[in-house]
Design an enzyme around this catalytic site. Structure first.
Site, short mmCIF file in Angstrom:
data_model
loop_
_atom_site.label_atom_id
_atom_site.label_comp_id
_atom_site.label_asym_id
_atom_site.label_seq_id
_atom_site.Cartn_x
_atom_site.Cartn_y
_atom_site.Cartn_z
N LYS A 194 0.78 -1.19 0.01
CA LYS A 194 -0.01 0.04 0.01
C LYS A 194 0.95 1.31 0.01
O LYS A 194 1.44 1.67 1.03
CB LYS A 194 -0.76 -0.04 1.34
CG LYS A 194 -2.14 0.69 1.09
CD LYS A 194 -1.99 2.10 0.92
CE LYS A 194 -1.69 3.25 2.00
NZ LYS A 194 -1.62 4.48 1.46
N GLU A 270 9.02 1.62 10.91
CA GLU A 270 10.11 2.53 10.62
C GLU A 270 9.41 3.77 10.59
O GLU A 270 8.95 4.37 9.56
CB GLU A 270 10.77 2.10 9.17
CG GLU A 270 11.48 0.98 9.11
CD GLU A 270 12.94 0.99 9.68
OE1 GLU A 270 13.30 1.70 10.23
OE2 GLU A 270 13.54 -0.39 9.45
N CYS A 303 14.39 10.22 6.02
CA CYS A 303 14.03 10.02 7.60
C CYS A 303 15.40 10.16 8.40
O CYS A 303 15.67 10.36 9.43
CB CYS A 303 13.43 8.41 7.73
SG CYS A 303 14.30 7.23 6.99
N GLU A 404 10.41 16.81 13.78
CA GLU A 404 10.93 16.40 12.30
C GLU A 404 10.50 17.38 11.41
O GLU A 404 9.33 17.22 11.06
CB GLU A 404 10.64 15.01 11.97
CG GLU A 404 11.36 14.60 10.82
CD GLU A 404 10.83 13.16 10.31
OE1 GLU A 404 9.43 12.76 10.40
OE2 GLU A 404 11.58 12.33 10.00
P1 NAD Z 1 2.53 9.06 6.61
O1 NAD Z 1 2.83 8.61 8.01
O2 NAD Z 1 1.95 10.22 6.72
O3 NAD Z 1 2.28 8.06 5.77
C1 NAD Z 1 2.67 6.85 5.57
C2 NAD Z 1 1.89 5.67 4.92
O4 NAD Z 1 0.87 5.49 6.05
C3 NAD Z 1 1.16 6.20 3.60
O5 NAD Z 1 1.11 5.25 2.75
C4 NAD Z 1 -0.16 6.70 4.14
O6 NAD Z 1 -1.44 6.57 3.26
C5 NAD Z 1 -0.33 5.71 5.34
N1 NAD Z 1 -1.43 6.05 6.37
C6 NAD Z 1 -1.94 7.19 6.86
N2 NAD Z 1 -2.72 7.24 7.71
C7 NAD Z 1 -2.85 5.75 7.91
C8 NAD Z 1 -3.70 5.08 9.08
N3 NAD Z 1 -4.52 5.91 9.62
N4 NAD Z 1 -3.27 3.81 8.95
C9 NAD Z 1 -2.67 3.00 8.21
N5 NAD Z 1 -1.85 3.67 7.17
C10 NAD Z 1 -1.99 5.14 7.05
O7 NAD Z 1 4.09 9.52 6.22
P2 NAD Z 1 4.66 10.38 4.96
O8 NAD Z 1 4.09 11.74 5.11
O9 NAD Z 1 4.06 9.51 3.76
O10 NAD Z 1 6.12 10.15 5.02
C11 NAD Z 1 6.91 10.89 5.74
C12 NAD Z 1 7.15 10.38 6.97
O11 NAD Z 1 7.85 9.13 6.80
C13 NAD Z 1 8.26 10.93 7.95
O12 NAD Z 1 7.84 11.09 9.01
C14 NAD Z 1 9.50 10.21 7.49
O13 NAD Z 1 10.60 10.19 8.59
C15 NAD Z 1 8.97 8.90 7.52
N6 NAD Z 1 9.87 8.13 6.96
C16 NAD Z 1 10.45 7.04 7.77
C17 NAD Z 1 11.58 6.28 7.23
C18 NAD Z 1 12.39 5.38 8.07
O14 NAD Z 1 12.92 4.16 7.46
N7 NAD Z 1 12.25 5.40 9.53
C19 NAD Z 1 11.96 5.98 5.98
C20 NAD Z 1 11.15 7.12 5.16
C21 NAD Z 1 10.19 7.77 5.58
#
Ligand code: NAD
Length: 505
Positions: A194, A270, A303, A404
């Site tokens: 997803k 993550e 991240c 962040e």
């Molecule tokens: P996000 O948390 O908004 O979304 C991530 C995913 O979760 C998307 O696919 C989104 O559609 C889904 N999602 C949203 N609400 C949900 C829910 N209630 N239940 C299940 N899934 C849901 O993050 P983003 O804005 O897409 O990405 C940025 C964030 O990701 C930053 O905080 C960054 O640090 C983190 N990130 C972490 C790593 C790591 O390896 N630690 C790597 C890349 C990004």
């Protein structure tokens, strides 16, 4: 519905192929033909069309993955898995240019950054997974032991955890999609990928190429939609899903744990980071260490980026001058989609742009000094451009040091001595990564005391597909990549049987 493309309402501006769902072996549009527009971060304009999955589509994907796990030999036929995952890797390698286009037009990657984490490093990670797979300890002999008067032989076997929901973010989509999908498939799980709403094409290509590779129906499914939470909420609460593997924000990670609790999901997270780079006063490459921390690559949307730079107070003014010259030297060498030397493009969306600009305002209000940048740059195009930005005179209690930002905003914090640097680095809710630069023994000792999942000493690369990656504290639970990353998708089962030996009474 059959293997048909979404009915096109195309304009000449469409540059990406339609992003289709992949459910139970079928590439298709969403129930009822619903679609949504993919917006280019470079132009703010329509760049393609994606299927908009309904709850029924997600249900169908879960049912298909469950059935494939329970009724096919995917979980037990290791040779078949390796063959198909290798074939899929080869098809992805053949699609390098398309993957680059997706990274540029969906995720806003600059052309120059594609060979790094966006595509090059992501594909290297896939090779690493195939290589380290041989190191998975499928069986472990625990020897014999007497209990209740007789001796038993005990063996632990690893088995795939079952159906995995892989929920991924938009920043480096291919890298994260590979990190989860390839590991789970190699472990013998069936998968529902997803991807984030902004980057559906980077997920859809998994469906297309898995179909071409000849994956059995239901082993890999891909769903996405405009609503960021709809599919994720269903996946994290459905009892047919065994494991949720999530990369994204800490806030959504918490929601997933909460949602998964009712069915005691295995949850692998993550999350975000606010990693510190400590430059020591005895670093032989002080200026270079400062300059390589300029937060430019992919507009700081990583991240594990080192977004807090910790500099000794004794050399703070010198560091400021180095940074000022560095950012001025960068000048306008960013933000051009056609220039392959550029490492920085726009941020992903209007919403993200507003969020980052809001943090820049918070930094000013908190009393930090804006050394460079700080503005939106509409003159770069209709997309979501923000100048490379650096704040100095930052204290670690400021929000710009604790939260962040996920944009091109570096904060520079002075420290008094090594203990103070360690204290500042660790005074964070996050614990993902970091770096220490200076004389080797001193830097290594400090690195050992930083409470994060990885620390690079003198720029040592601690992120690679053959070693585990993950976070302490609010940065996550579990490890991705390497053998550990594959074993995350397994359960350990103990088998024991009597050897025939009995204990004298
Ligand atoms: P996000 O948390 O908004 O979304 C991530 C995913 O979760 C998307 O696919 C989104 O559609 C889904 N999602 C949203 N609400 C949900 C829910 N209630 N239940 C299940 N899934 C849901 O993050 P983003 O804005 O897409 O990405 C940025 C964030 O990701 C930053 O905080 C960054 O640090 C983190 N990130 C972490 C790593 C790591 O390896 N630690 C790597 C890349 C990004």
């Amino acid at each position: 519905m059959t293997d048909t493309a979404i009915a096109p309402e195309a304009t000449e501006k469409v540059t990406l192929p339609d992003a289709l769902l992949f459910i139970d072996g079928e590439l298709r549009g969403a129930e009822g033909g619903k679609t949504y527009d993919i917006i280019s971060p470079w132009t703010g304009e329509f760049v393609g069309k994606a299927a908009d999955a309904s709850a029924a589509d997600v249900e169908a994907a879960i049912a298909a993955a469950r059935k494939a796990f329970d009724t096919t030999d995917w979980s037990t036929n290791v040779a078949k898995r390796v063959e198909l995952v290798t074939k899929l890797r080869d098809l992805f390698r053949g699609a390098y240019d398309r993957l680059g286009d997706l990274a540029v037009h969906e995720a806003g990657a600059s052309r120059g950054s594609v060979p790094r984490a966006h595509v090059g490093m992501a594909m290297d990670g896939w090779d690493d997974y195939l290589r380290v797979f041989e190191g998975v300890e499928w069986e472990k002999d625990y020897g014999n032991k007497f209990g209740y008067g007789y001796e038993s032989k005990r063996v632990a076997v690893r088995e795939p955890v079952g159906v995995v929901a892989a929920i991924t973010p938009w920043n480096v989509p291919l890298y994260v999609n590979i990190g989860k999908v390839v590991a789970a498939l190699l472990a013998g799980c069936t998968v529902i990928l997803k991807p984030a709403p902004n980057t559906p094409g980077g997920g859809a290509i998994f469906g297309e190429l898995a179909k071409e590779a000849g994956f059995p129906a239901g082993v890999l499914n891909v769903v996405f939609g405009e609503d960021p939470a709809l599919a994720g909420e269903l996946l994290t609460s459905d009892p047919r899903v065994d494991n949720v593997s999530f990369t994204g924000s800490t806030a959504v990670g918490k929601r997933i744990m909460e949602n998964g609790a009712a069915t005691l999901k295995r949850v692998f997270l993550e999350l975000g980071g606010k990693s510190a780079k400590i430059v020591l006063d005895d670093s032989p490459s002080f200026a270079q260490d400062i300059l390589t921390t300029m937060l430019v690559y992919h507009a700081g949307q990583g991240c594990a980026v080192q977004s807090r730079l910790l500099v000794p107070r004794s050399r703070y003014e010198e560091a400021k001058a180095i940074l000022k010259a560095g950012y001025e030297g960068l000048g306008e060498n960013w933000g051009d989609i056609n220039d392959p030397s550029h490492m920085m493009g726009p941020v992903i969306s209007k919403r993200q742009q507003e969020r980052v600009l809001n943090y820049i305002q918070i930094g000013k209000d908190e009393g930090a000094t804006l050394l460079h940048g700080g503005n939106a740059r509409p003159d770069k195009g209709g997309g979501f451009f923000i100048e490379p930005t650096v704040f100095v005179d930052v204290t670690n209690d400021m929000r710009i040091a604790q939260e962040e930002i996920f944009g091109p905003v570096l904060v520079v914090i002075p420290y008094e001595d090594d203990e103070d640097a360690i204290r500042i680095a660790n005074e964070s809710a996050y614990g993902l990564s970091g770096g220490v630069n200076g004389s080797f023994d001193r830097a290594l000792n400090i690195a050992k005391r930083i409470r994060t999942g990885s620390v690079g000493v003198n720029n040592g690369m601690c992120i690679s597909g053959d070693i585990p990656f993950g976070g302490y504290k609010a940065s996550g639970i579990g490890r991705e990549w390497g053998v550990d990353g594959i074993e995350e998708y397994t359960e350990v089962k103990i088998l024991a049987w009597p050897t025939g030996a009995v204990q004298a009474a």
